[in-house]
Scaffold this active site. Sequence first.
Site, PDB file in Angstrom:
ATOM      1  N   ASP A   6       1.080  -1.029   0.107  1.00 44.17           N
ATOM      2  CA  ASP A   6      -0.079  -0.139  -0.141  1.00 44.17           C
ATOM      3  C   ASP A   6       1.128   1.382  -0.236  1.00 44.17           C
ATOM      4  O   ASP A   6       1.412   1.616   1.123  1.00 44.17           O
ATOM      5  CB  ASP A   6      -1.299   0.238   1.240  1.00 44.17           C
ATOM      6  CG  ASP A   6      -2.165   1.117   1.830  1.00 44.17           C
ATOM      7  OD1 ASP A   6      -2.124   1.538   0.197  1.00 44.17           O
ATOM      8  OD2 ASP A   6      -2.158   1.758   2.460  1.00 44.17           O
ATOM      9  N   VAL A  12       4.453   3.186   3.575  1.00 41.08           N
ATOM     10  CA  VAL A  12       4.212   2.339   2.637  1.00 41.08           C
ATOM     11  C   VAL A  12       4.128   1.518   3.555  1.00 41.08           C
ATOM     12  O   VAL A  12       4.810   1.348   4.308  1.00 41.08           O
ATOM     13  CB  VAL A  12       5.085   2.389   1.149  1.00 41.08           C
ATOM     14  CG1 VAL A  12       5.429   1.479   1.191  1.00 41.08           C
ATOM     15  CG2 VAL A  12       6.203   3.084   0.738  1.00 41.08           C
ATOM     16  N   TYR A  87     -20.912   2.187  -7.026  1.00 38.60           N
ATOM     17  CA  TYR A  87     -21.194   3.827  -6.661  1.00 38.60           C
ATOM     18  C   TYR A  87     -20.616   4.551  -8.242  1.00 38.60           C
ATOM     19  O   TYR A  87     -20.616   3.526  -9.316  1.00 38.60           O
ATOM     20  CB  TYR A  87     -19.449   4.278  -6.315  1.00 38.60           C
ATOM     21  CG  TYR A  87     -19.144   4.922  -6.036  1.00 38.60           C
ATOM     22  CD1 TYR A  87     -19.065   5.529  -4.122  1.00 38.60           C
ATOM     23  CD2 TYR A  87     -17.319   6.082  -6.527  1.00 38.60           C
ATOM     24  CE1 TYR A  87     -18.707   6.430  -3.832  1.00 38.60           C
ATOM     25  CE2 TYR A  87     -16.946   6.755  -5.004  1.00 38.60           C
ATOM     26  CZ  TYR A  87     -18.140   7.737  -4.128  1.00 38.60           C
ATOM     27  OH  TYR A  87     -17.767   8.417  -3.674  1.00 38.60           O
ATOM     28  N   ASP A  96      -7.976   2.418  -1.187  1.00 36.74           N
ATOM     29  CA  ASP A  96      -8.028   1.889   0.011  1.00 36.74           C
ATOM     30  C   ASP A  96      -9.343   1.958   0.975  1.00 36.74           C
ATOM     31  O   ASP A  96     -10.055   0.951   1.301  1.00 36.74           O
ATOM     32  CB  ASP A  96      -7.466   2.984   1.277  1.00 36.74           C
ATOM     33  CG  ASP A  96      -8.266   4.850   1.188  1.00 36.74           C
ATOM     34  OD1 ASP A  96      -8.605   4.930  -0.276  1.00 36.74           O
ATOM     35  OD2 ASP A  96      -8.325   5.823   1.574  1.00 36.74           O
TER      36      ASP A  96
END
Length: 245
Positions: A6, A12, A87, A96
């Site tokens: 991530d 990170v 969405y 995320d």
Amino acid sequence: MNLVIDIGNSRVKLGVFKDNTLIYKETCNIIKLHAVVSNVQQKYPLIKFALVSSVVKKHDELLKMPPTIEKVFYLDSDTLVPFKNEYETPKTLGKDRIALVTNAFYTYENRNCLIIDAGTCITYDILTAEGKYKGGAISPGILMRFKALNNYTGKLPLVDHIAELTVKLTGNSTEKSLRSGVLNGVLFEIEGVINAYKEKYQDLTVILTGGDQHFLSKNLKNSIFATSNFLLEGLNHILAYNTNS
């Protein structure tokens, strides 16, 4: 074994999973990313697949994956996910949030879930028991609110919001008044959102994660499930879903 990464704007987070179990986690500066990934691969040579979630456009210049990894996936709006995404603008949906909803889908199967991620921003995401992602809300995080009060006024100081885990309703100094206004405001906001969704969805499971979860879990009245690895676990579920598809 799976490797999930991530990549944020400055930090990170990396996780190594054996099946669905997180066996190694590390946080590093983005500049050290390539070296850290190389070290992780040497430590866990059985890593076969990797998934990279990045908010940095030129992440390929920051990260060169070891050639021993068989397949590398990069999370975007076209990545396969197990839930139905309703969405309206899926290409703008934060990576995320995708990871968090995915973990809720698997961890709390057939349950209505509200996922609250309290970090730089506070995000609210609703996943129905039928596996439909409806969307949610985005509001400023705690530190962002303190910085706004400092930046947009002439004399208000910048407050360290993690100095204490409790906050009083009435502040008897400027700093304590700032803490009361911001922290209680966040608590009231979250409680209000939770209660509103509880009226709409029966048997709602509330999941709290993010950098400020420790403070919030100590002060929120609603029963919640807090975990610090929820996002990494979600990325691993996405990786497994795509490697099996």
